[in-house]
Enzyme design. Structure first.
Site, PDB file in Angstrom:
ATOM      1  N   HIS A  67      37.960 -31.868  43.173  1.00  0.00           N
ATOM      2  CA  HIS A  67      38.934 -31.033  43.882  1.00  0.00           C
ATOM      3  C   HIS A  67      38.797 -29.566  43.439  1.00  0.00           C
ATOM      4  O   HIS A  67      38.845 -28.650  44.264  1.00  0.00           O
ATOM      5  CB  HIS A  67      40.360 -31.477  43.553  1.00  0.00           C
ATOM      6  CG  HIS A  67      40.716 -32.863  44.019  1.00  0.00           C
ATOM      7  ND1 HIS A  67      40.953 -33.902  43.134  1.00  0.00           N
ATOM      8  CD2 HIS A  67      40.899 -33.379  45.250  1.00  0.00           C
ATOM      9  CE1 HIS A  67      41.274 -34.990  43.817  1.00  0.00           C
ATOM     10  NE2 HIS A  67      41.242 -34.714  45.100  1.00  0.00           N
ATOM     11  N   LEU A 118      44.389 -34.430  40.593  1.00  0.00           N
ATOM     12  CA  LEU A 118      43.199 -33.587  40.768  1.00  0.00           C
ATOM     13  C   LEU A 118      42.165 -33.792  39.665  1.00  0.00           C
ATOM     14  O   LEU A 118      42.508 -33.977  38.496  1.00  0.00           O
ATOM     15  CB  LEU A 118      43.618 -32.119  40.829  1.00  0.00           C
ATOM     16  CG  LEU A 118      44.601 -31.784  41.962  1.00  0.00           C
ATOM     17  CD1 LEU A 118      44.958 -30.294  41.927  1.00  0.00           C
ATOM     18  CD2 LEU A 118      44.051 -32.162  43.325  1.00  0.00           C
TER      19      LEU A 118
HETATM   20  P1  AMP Z   1      41.860 -36.395  48.297  1.00  0.00           P
HETATM   21  O1  AMP Z   1      42.801 -35.801  47.314  1.00  0.00           O
HETATM   22  O2  AMP Z   1      41.170 -37.621  47.807  1.00  0.00           O
HETATM   23  O3  AMP Z   1      42.487 -36.549  49.664  1.00  0.00           O
HETATM   24  O4  AMP Z   1      40.695 -35.346  48.485  1.00  0.00           O
HETATM   25  C1  AMP Z   1      40.958 -34.002  48.797  1.00  0.00           C
HETATM   26  C2  AMP Z   1      39.635 -33.303  49.072  1.00  0.00           C
HETATM   27  O5  AMP Z   1      38.812 -33.387  47.912  1.00  0.00           O
HETATM   28  C3  AMP Z   1      38.857 -33.962  50.227  1.00  0.00           C
HETATM   29  O6  AMP Z   1      38.260 -32.941  51.008  1.00  0.00           O
HETATM   30  C4  AMP Z   1      37.822 -34.770  49.492  1.00  0.00           C
HETATM   31  O7  AMP Z   1      36.639 -34.983  50.238  1.00  0.00           O
HETATM   32  C5  AMP Z   1      37.543 -33.887  48.291  1.00  0.00           C
HETATM   33  N1  AMP Z   1      36.954 -34.648  47.182  1.00  0.00           N
HETATM   34  C6  AMP Z   1      37.406 -35.810  46.645  1.00  0.00           C
HETATM   35  N2  AMP Z   1      36.562 -36.250  45.673  1.00  0.00           N
HETATM   36  C7  AMP Z   1      35.564 -35.337  45.590  1.00  0.00           C
HETATM   37  C8  AMP Z   1      34.380 -35.221  44.786  1.00  0.00           C
HETATM   38  N3  AMP Z   1      34.057 -36.133  43.865  1.00  0.00           N
HETATM   39  N4  AMP Z   1      33.582 -34.142  44.977  1.00  0.00           N
HETATM   40  C9  AMP Z   1      33.888 -33.211  45.919  1.00  0.00           C
HETATM   41  N5  AMP Z   1      34.982 -33.265  46.717  1.00  0.00           N
HETATM   42  C10 AMP Z   1      35.810 -34.309  46.557  1.00  0.00           C
END
Ligand code: AMP
Length: 282
Positions: free
Chosen positions: A37, A33
């Site tokens: 996140h 994270l």
């Molecule tokens: P992940 O752990 O990569 O599957 O992402 C989990 C959630 O966090 C997903 O809804 C992503 O779109 C969101 N997320 C990942 N990176 C970012 C970021 N830089 N800014 C905002 N949300 C993010």
């Protein structure tokens, strides 16, 4: 914050809250994270009285030869960050909780999964839609929060919820960036120092595209040509795609109007990064 792995414990905790009339917010993640996140956890807190976060590196959304085995994992760090961010329940399912033995159901969302990530990563969105549907069935949230960082995934989740009448409000959080503009991603740790510097070209080219639209550009082909040329000028960047699409359908537009997304994907060495700009053009 309580941490649970079993379905029964999860259901018990959530049912207790729901029985008291509380509103359940949910943020699904793959862990490792970062502040992006955590911004979604904060957003979930504004829309719900209890926040559930799942950390599950979903094997079915990785293709053969992709980075499932080496995807960063940091449960201790994640747990501390979530507790500090005001998460009420951390859900850490095993693969056979998400995919019960004998499970054969796969969820395929057509429309917005076509092209782009759907084309570069065959099977990826089927894995995403299936895990999101399973997590929604387990947690049964009132509201779920996703990042605009994964714009095509967001369009897919909205379509899934609409088409299956899931009665879950989908809230989207803006992209959180590093100081130099690079979109935060769990995969940024793969970048070497030169690649890390080069990767800022994504945000710079998107900012230039946004400025061009604000100055009146309405031709997607011309916009994408300029954006691709700017990325091509960075020797360490290998562009996979760039386009202007409608935010909801993820279909390329013929003229820039309405709510549009400019998604880009590029490789820096062996690391694939995504970024996008979202804007409303009247
Ligand atoms: P992940 O752990 O990569 O599957 O992402 C989990 C959630 O966090 C997903 O809804 C992503 O779109 C969101 N997320 C990942 N990176 C970012 C970021 N830089 N800014 C905002 N949300 C993010």
């Amino acid at each position: 914050m309580i941490t649970v792995a079993a379905e029964r414990e999860l259901r018990h905790a959530v049912a207790k809250w729901r029985g008291r009339g509380e509103r359940i917010g949910f943020v699904p993640t793959m862990g490792a994270l970062h502040a992006g996140h955590l911004s979604l956890v904060e957003l979930a807190r504004k829309h719900a009285s209890r926040v559930v976060v799942s950390v599950f590196v979903n094997p079915t959304q990785f293709g053969p030869g992709e980075d499932f085995a080496r995807y960063p994992r940091d449960l201790e760090g994640d747990s501390a960050k979530l507790a500090a961010a005001g998460c009420d329940l951390l859900f850490l399912p095993e693969a056979d909780t998400i995919y019960p033995p004998g499970s054969t159901t796969r969820v395929r969302v057509e429309g917005p999964s076509r092209g782009f990530e759907g084309e570069c990563r065959p099977g990826h969105f089927e894995g995403v839609a299936t895990v999101v549907a399973a997590l929604f069935g387990l947690v049964r949230p009132d509201v779920a929060v996703f990042g605009e960082k994964d714009a095509q995934q967001l369009a897919l989740v909205r379509a899934l919820v609409r088409d299956l009448h899931l009665a879950i409000e989908i809230v989207a959080g803006p992209i959180v960036r590093e100081e130099d503009g690079l979109a935060m991603s769990s995969r940024n740790v793969y970048l070497g120092p030169q690649e890390r510097r080069a990767a800022t070209v994504l945000q710079r080219s998107l900012a230039a595209a946004r400025a061009a639209i604000e100055a009146g550009e309405r031709d997607p082909a011309r916009l994408v040509d300029r954006l691709a040329a700017q990325i091509a000028a960075e020797p360490l960047a290998h562009l996979e795609y760039a386009a202007v699409v409608a935010a909801d359908t993820f279909r390329p537009v013929e003229r820039i109007a309405g709510e549009v997304v400019i998604p880009v994907a590029a490789r820096f060495g062996s690391t694939r990064l995504l970024d996008n700009a979202r804007l409303r053009v009247d």
